[in-house]
Design a protein around this motif. Structure first.
Motif, PDB file in Angstrom:
ATOM      1  N   VAL A 183       0.835  -1.206   0.000  1.00 40.61           N
ATOM      2  CA  VAL A 183       0.000   0.000   0.000  1.00 40.61           C
ATOM      3  C   VAL A 183       0.868   1.254   0.000  1.00 40.61           C
ATOM      4  O   VAL A 183       0.567   2.238  -0.683  1.00 40.61           O
ATOM      5  CB  VAL A 183      -0.948  -0.020   1.213  1.00 40.61           C
ATOM      6  CG1 VAL A 183      -1.783   1.252   1.268  1.00 40.61           C
ATOM      7  CG2 VAL A 183      -1.852  -1.247   1.154  1.00 40.61           C
ATOM      8  N   PHE A 184       1.940   1.245   0.774  1.00 45.27           N
ATOM      9  CA  PHE A 184       2.814   2.402   0.896  1.00 45.27           C
ATOM     10  C   PHE A 184       3.492   2.725  -0.440  1.00 45.27           C
ATOM     11  O   PHE A 184       3.627   3.889  -0.822  1.00 45.27           O
ATOM     12  CB  PHE A 184       3.871   2.122   1.969  1.00 45.27           C
ATOM     13  CG  PHE A 184       4.780   3.275   2.260  1.00 45.27           C
ATOM     14  CD1 PHE A 184       4.309   4.412   2.884  1.00 45.27           C
ATOM     15  CD2 PHE A 184       6.126   3.205   1.944  1.00 45.27           C
ATOM     16  CE1 PHE A 184       5.150   5.474   3.174  1.00 45.27           C
ATOM     17  CE2 PHE A 184       6.980   4.256   2.233  1.00 45.27           C
ATOM     18  CZ  PHE A 184       6.491   5.398   2.854  1.00 45.27           C
ATOM     19  N   GLY A 185       3.910   1.692  -1.169  1.00 48.95           N
ATOM     20  CA  GLY A 185       4.593   1.930  -2.439  1.00 48.95           C
ATOM     21  C   GLY A 185       3.639   2.275  -3.569  1.00 48.95           C
ATOM     22  O   GLY A 185       3.885   3.213  -4.334  1.00 48.95           O
ATOM     23  N   GLY A 186       2.561   1.536  -3.692  1.00 49.31           N
ATOM     24  CA  GLY A 186       1.617   1.771  -4.779  1.00 49.31           C
ATOM     25  C   GLY A 186       0.895   0.485  -5.119  1.00 49.31           C
ATOM     26  O   GLY A 186       1.490  -0.433  -5.699  1.00 49.31           O
ATOM     27  N   LEU A 187      -0.361   0.410  -4.743  1.00 51.49           N
ATOM     28  CA  LEU A 187      -1.134  -0.817  -4.886  1.00 51.49           C
ATOM     29  C   LEU A 187      -1.249  -1.215  -6.348  1.00 51.49           C
ATOM     30  O   LEU A 187      -1.682  -0.416  -7.189  1.00 51.49           O
ATOM     31  CB  LEU A 187      -2.520  -0.610  -4.273  1.00 51.49           C
ATOM     32  CG  LEU A 187      -3.329  -1.846  -3.920  1.00 51.49           C
ATOM     33  CD1 LEU A 187      -2.633  -2.626  -2.823  1.00 51.49           C
ATOM     34  CD2 LEU A 187      -4.715  -1.435  -3.451  1.00 51.49           C
ATOM     35  N   GLY A 188      -0.856  -2.460  -6.654  1.00 51.74           N
ATOM     36  CA  GLY A 188      -0.995  -2.972  -8.013  1.00 51.74           C
ATOM     37  C   GLY A 188       0.044  -2.478  -8.991  1.00 51.74           C
ATOM     38  O   GLY A 188      -0.089  -2.725 -10.192  1.00 51.74           O
ATOM     39  N   HIS A 189       1.095  -1.816  -8.532  1.00 52.13           N
ATOM     40  CA  HIS A 189       2.130  -1.281  -9.418  1.00 52.13           C
ATOM     41  C   HIS A 189       3.474  -1.850  -8.976  1.00 52.13           C
ATOM     42  O   HIS A 189       3.946  -1.558  -7.862  1.00 52.13           O
ATOM     43  CB  HIS A 189       2.144   0.246  -9.353  1.00 52.13           C
ATOM     44  CG  HIS A 189       2.944   0.890 -10.422  1.00 52.13           C
ATOM     45  ND1 HIS A 189       3.731   2.005 -10.210  1.00 52.13           N
ATOM     46  CD2 HIS A 189       3.094   0.577 -11.741  1.00 52.13           C
ATOM     47  CE1 HIS A 189       4.323   2.347 -11.337  1.00 52.13           C
ATOM     48  NE2 HIS A 189       3.949   1.499 -12.271  1.00 52.13           N
TER      49      HIS A 189
END
Length: 381
Positions: A282-288
Motif C-alpha cells: 500500500v505504501f509503495g503503490g497498490l498494483g504497481h
C-alpha cells in the motif's frame, strides 16, 4: 513513464552487483540488511498479486512464508531423524534434501494451501475477507507452536528447528566464505546474489502475469467483481489462482529465509509480519510493481536508518525515551504523513486511459499542450 536508456540499465545492473562488495567492507550487518530487504521484496511482490491485482485483502499471508520455512527446515535438519525412529534408521544424520527439490515443493505446497484458504472465502469481501485470512495466519502459527509436544514432536514448538543446512549451489557452500582470487565473499554476500536472482525472476514473472489475460482479468475483478462476472469471467477460478500464485511466492521466500537464518521459530511469523508486508504494497503503490519495489525497500531500510536517529534522541532525553518504542513511532508517523500527502502510494499505478508522459522536447510540450493526453475510446469491432 519514460523507459530507461541502455546506459541507465547497465549502470543499475553494475550498482546491484557491486553493492554487497562495497557494504561488506564495513561489516556484514548492512549486507544482511539488504538480504532481508530482498526477502521482503519477494513477499511484497507475492502479496501484490493477491491484494494489488486481484483486490483480495489477505492478512494471513505470513502463513505461507512459515510453511515454506518449516518445510525447508524439516527436510534439511536432523530434527525428523532425532524424533522419528523410522526416519532416523534410514537417515541417521538427517534428510539433507537437495534445494532443487525443496524449493519447488515449498512453492507447490504453499500454492495448494493458498487455494485451500481461498476456496471457503470466495464469497467474502473487504473486512470480512481480511478477518478470515487473519484467523488463518494465526491458526497456522499456533499450530506450529503446538506441534512440538507429546505425542509427536513435528515442529519442536517454541524452541524452533535448527541447525538447518545452508544452500549449496553449483558446488558452492553458501554458508562458508568464498575466495575468488584476492576477493573474499562473505556468506551473506553469496546469499545476496542468490536472493537478487530470485527477486529479478519474481519481478519478471509478476510483470508477465500483470500484462497477461489473467492479470487483466484480476484487475477487472478488483475494480468491479459484479461487472467482471457479468462479462463472462470465471471469478471463482481466477480468485483461487490469485491465492495460489501469490502463496507460492511466499513459500519460496520462506524456504530462502530458513536456509539464510539456519534456524526457524514461530515468533518470526507473527501477525505483525503480515501487516508489515501489506503496508509495503500500500505504501509503495497498490498494483504497481515499481511502487511495490520502492515501498518494500523503504520500509525495510527505514528501521535500520532510524537506529541512528533514535539513539541520539534517547541520549538527549537522558534515556526517558525508549528506543524500542521510538523507532516504531517514527516509522508510523512517516507512513501516516506520506499517505496523507500521497494516498495512492509513493509510486501509484498510472490511471486508466492516461497516455504515457511526453518527454520534455516533444512537440506537444513545445506547443504548450498538456503532457498527458487521454486516449480516445476504441470503436467497436
Amino acid at each position: 513513464m519514460i523507459p530507461p536508456s541502455k546506459t541507465a540499465r547497465a549502470a543499475g545492473i553494475a550498482a546491484l552487483l557491486l553493492l554487497p562488495l562495497l557494504l561488506q567492507a564495513g561489516g556484514t550487518h548492512w549486507v544482511r540488511s539488504v538480504d532481508t530487504c530482498l526477502l521482503y521484496l519477494m513477499l511484497a511482490l507475492g502479496m501484490n498479486v493477491v491484494v494489488g491485482c486481484a483486490g483480495l485483502l489477505d492478512l494471513g499471508y505470513v502463513a505461507f512464508y512459515a510453511i515454506g520455512a518449516y518445510l525447508f527446515a524439516l527436510l534439511n535438519s536432523p530434527h525428523l531423524s532425532e524424533n522419528f525412529a523410522a526416519i532416523g534408521a534410514v537417515f541417521p544424520t538427517g534428510l539433507h534434501t537437495p534445494w532443487w527439490l525443496v524449493i519447488p515443493l515449498a512453492a507447490v505446497l504453499a500454492a495448494v494451501l493458498g487455494m485451500v484458504l481461498g476456496a471457503p472465502t470466495l464469497k467474502l469481501r473487504g473486512d470480512y475477507l481480511a478477518i478470515v485470512t487473519l484467523g488463518f495466519g494465526e491458526v497456522v502459527r499456533i499450530l506450529i507452536n503446538n506441534l512440538g509436544g507429546a505425542p509427536v514432536n513435528i515442529t519442536n514448538g517454541a524452541q524452533g528447528v535448527g541447525p538447518i543446512d545452508p544452500m549449496h549451489l553449483l558446488g558452492v557452500d553458501l554458508g562458508q566464505p568464498l575466495a575468488i582470487g584476492g576477493l573474499h565473499l562473505a556468506p551473506v554476500t553469496l546469499y545476496y546474489y542468490l536472493f537478487l536472482a530470485l527477486t529479478v525472476a519474481t519481478v519478471v514473472v509478476c510483470h508477465r502475469l500483470e500484462r497477461s489475460r489473467i492479470g487483466r482479468a484480476w484487475m477487472a475483478i478488483r475494480d468491479d467483481e459484479v461487472a467482471a462476472e457479468a462479462m463472462g469471467l470465471d471469478t471463482r477460478r481466477l480468485k483461487l489462482l490469485a491465492f495460489g500464485i501469490g502463496a507460492s511466492f511466499g513459500g519460496v521466500a520462506g524456504a530462502m529465509f530458513a536456509a539464510f537464518q539456519g534456524f526457524v521459530s514461530p515468533e518470526a511469523f507473527s501477525l505483525q509480519e503480515s501487516t508489515f508486508i501489506v503496508a509495503m504494497v500500500v505504501f509503495g503503490g497498490l498494483g504497481h510493481i515499481p511502487g511495490v519495489v520502492l515501498g518494500a525497500v523503504l520500509l525495510t531500510a527505514l528501521p535500520e536508518v532510524l537506529r541512528y536517529v533514535a539513539g541520539p534522541l534517547q541520549s538527549m532525553t537522558d534515556g526517558r525515551l525508549d528506543a524500542g518504542m521510538l523507532r516504531p513511532l517514527l516509522i508510523a508517523l512517516t507512513m501516516i504523513g506520506t499517505m496523507l500527502l500521497r494516498p495512492r502510494g509513493l509510486w501509484p499505478a498510472p490511471e486508466h486511459g492516461a497516455a504515457p508522459r511526453r518527454p520534455a522536447g516533444h512537440p506537444r510540450q513545445r506547443a504548450g499542450l498538456p503532457a498527458y493526453r487521454l486516449q480516445p475510446p476504441r470503436s467497436p469491432q
